[in-house]
Design a protein around this motif. Structure first.
Motif, mmCIF file in Angstrom:
data_model
loop_
_atom_site.group_PDB
_atom_site.id
_atom_site.type_symbol
_atom_site.label_atom_id
_atom_site.label_comp_id
_atom_site.label_asym_id
_atom_site.label_seq_id
_atom_site.Cartn_x
_atom_site.Cartn_y
_atom_site.Cartn_z
ATOM 1 N N TYR A 6 3.733 7.065 -3.968
ATOM 2 C CA TYR A 6 4.275 5.789 -3.206
ATOM 3 C C TYR A 6 3.405 5.684 -1.858
ATOM 4 O O TYR A 6 3.662 4.850 -2.122
ATOM 5 C CB TYR A 6 5.856 6.160 -2.570
ATOM 6 N N CYS A 13 -0.547 -2.067 -1.362
ATOM 7 C CA CYS A 13 -0.281 -2.818 -0.989
ATOM 8 C C CYS A 13 -0.431 -3.689 -0.039
ATOM 9 O O CYS A 13 -0.627 -4.998 -0.294
ATOM 10 C CB CYS A 13 1.509 -3.313 -1.514
ATOM 11 N N ASN A 23 11.643 -5.289 1.682
ATOM 12 C CA ASN A 23 11.827 -5.418 0.128
ATOM 13 C C ASN A 23 10.684 -6.118 -1.077
ATOM 14 O O ASN A 23 11.170 -5.819 -2.221
ATOM 15 C CB ASN A 23 13.142 -6.667 -0.145
ATOM 16 N N GLU A 24 10.093 -6.624 -0.560
ATOM 17 C CA GLU A 24 9.205 -6.654 -1.548
ATOM 18 C C GLU A 24 7.803 -5.381 -2.012
ATOM 19 O O GLU A 24 8.288 -4.717 -2.713
ATOM 20 C CB GLU A 24 7.745 -7.830 -0.750
ATOM 21 N N LYS A 26 9.736 -2.637 -1.859
ATOM 22 C CA LYS A 26 10.460 -1.857 -2.589
ATOM 23 C C LYS A 26 10.592 -2.332 -4.192
ATOM 24 O O LYS A 26 10.741 -1.703 -5.398
ATOM 25 C CB LYS A 26 12.391 -2.292 -2.267
ATOM 26 N N ARG A 27 10.359 -3.827 -4.556
ATOM 27 C CA ARG A 27 9.934 -4.534 -6.039
ATOM 28 C C ARG A 27 8.233 -3.652 -6.190
ATOM 29 O O ARG A 27 8.589 -3.709 -7.435
ATOM 30 C CB ARG A 27 10.538 -5.659 -5.745
ATOM 31 N N TYR A 28 7.498 -3.467 -5.294
ATOM 32 C CA TYR A 28 6.356 -3.322 -5.508
ATOM 33 C C TYR A 28 6.819 -1.864 -6.275
ATOM 34 O O TYR A 28 5.583 -1.256 -7.919
ATOM 35 C CB TYR A 28 5.414 -3.046 -5.242
ATOM 36 N N LYS A 30 9.206 -0.625 -7.897
ATOM 37 C CA LYS A 30 9.936 -0.243 -8.106
ATOM 38 C C LYS A 30 11.487 0.365 -8.292
ATOM 39 O O LYS A 30 12.679 0.643 -8.332
ATOM 40 C CB LYS A 30 9.972 -0.039 -10.234
ATOM 41 N N ASN A 31 11.232 2.130 -8.728
ATOM 42 C CA ASN A 31 12.706 3.059 -8.835
ATOM 43 C C ASN A 31 12.498 3.724 -7.341
ATOM 44 O O ASN A 31 13.434 4.656 -7.508
ATOM 45 C CB ASN A 31 12.014 4.200 -9.731
ATOM 46 N N ASP A 34 15.639 3.180 -0.790
ATOM 47 C CA ASP A 34 15.758 2.974 0.516
ATOM 48 C C ASP A 34 15.239 3.863 1.357
ATOM 49 O O ASP A 34 14.408 3.568 2.397
ATOM 50 C CB ASP A 34 17.199 1.843 0.988
#
Length: 89
Positions: A6, A13, A23-24, A26-28, A30-31, A34
């Motif tokens: 991670y 990123c 949130n971007e 978090k999308r990259y 995926k699982n 928070d």
């Protein structure tokens, strides 16, 4: 192992997109939860690898970017990736 993965994805990123919001990221990832993402970001910030910029507005806006120290680490990691590719058997 997943935990270290991670952090690497977060760093890559930020290297690629320069400024990224929670949130971007978090999308990259995926699982990721928070809490886990938040903890990793705090650790990377305390290691002075990333910069957290918070804007005083509602709803809250927070952006993350690589620090100069983080950028210097990415140069080393890129060289390790190149070495790995060249020495793959």
């Amino acid at each position: 192992m997943q935990q270290k993965k991670y952090k690497m994805i977060i760093l890559y990123c930020l290297m690629e997109f320069e400024i990224v919001r929670f949130n971007e990221l978090k999308r990259y990832l995926k699982n990721v939860t928070d809490k886990t993402l938040s903890n990793h970001l705090k650790e990377l910030e305390s290691d002075r690898l990333i910069i957290r910029k918070e804007y005083p507005q509602i709803p809250p806006k927070v952006e993350y970017s690589l620090s100069d120290r983080g950028k210097s680490l990415m140069k080393v990691l890129d060289q390790l990736c190149i070495w790995g590719e060249e020495n793959r058997e």
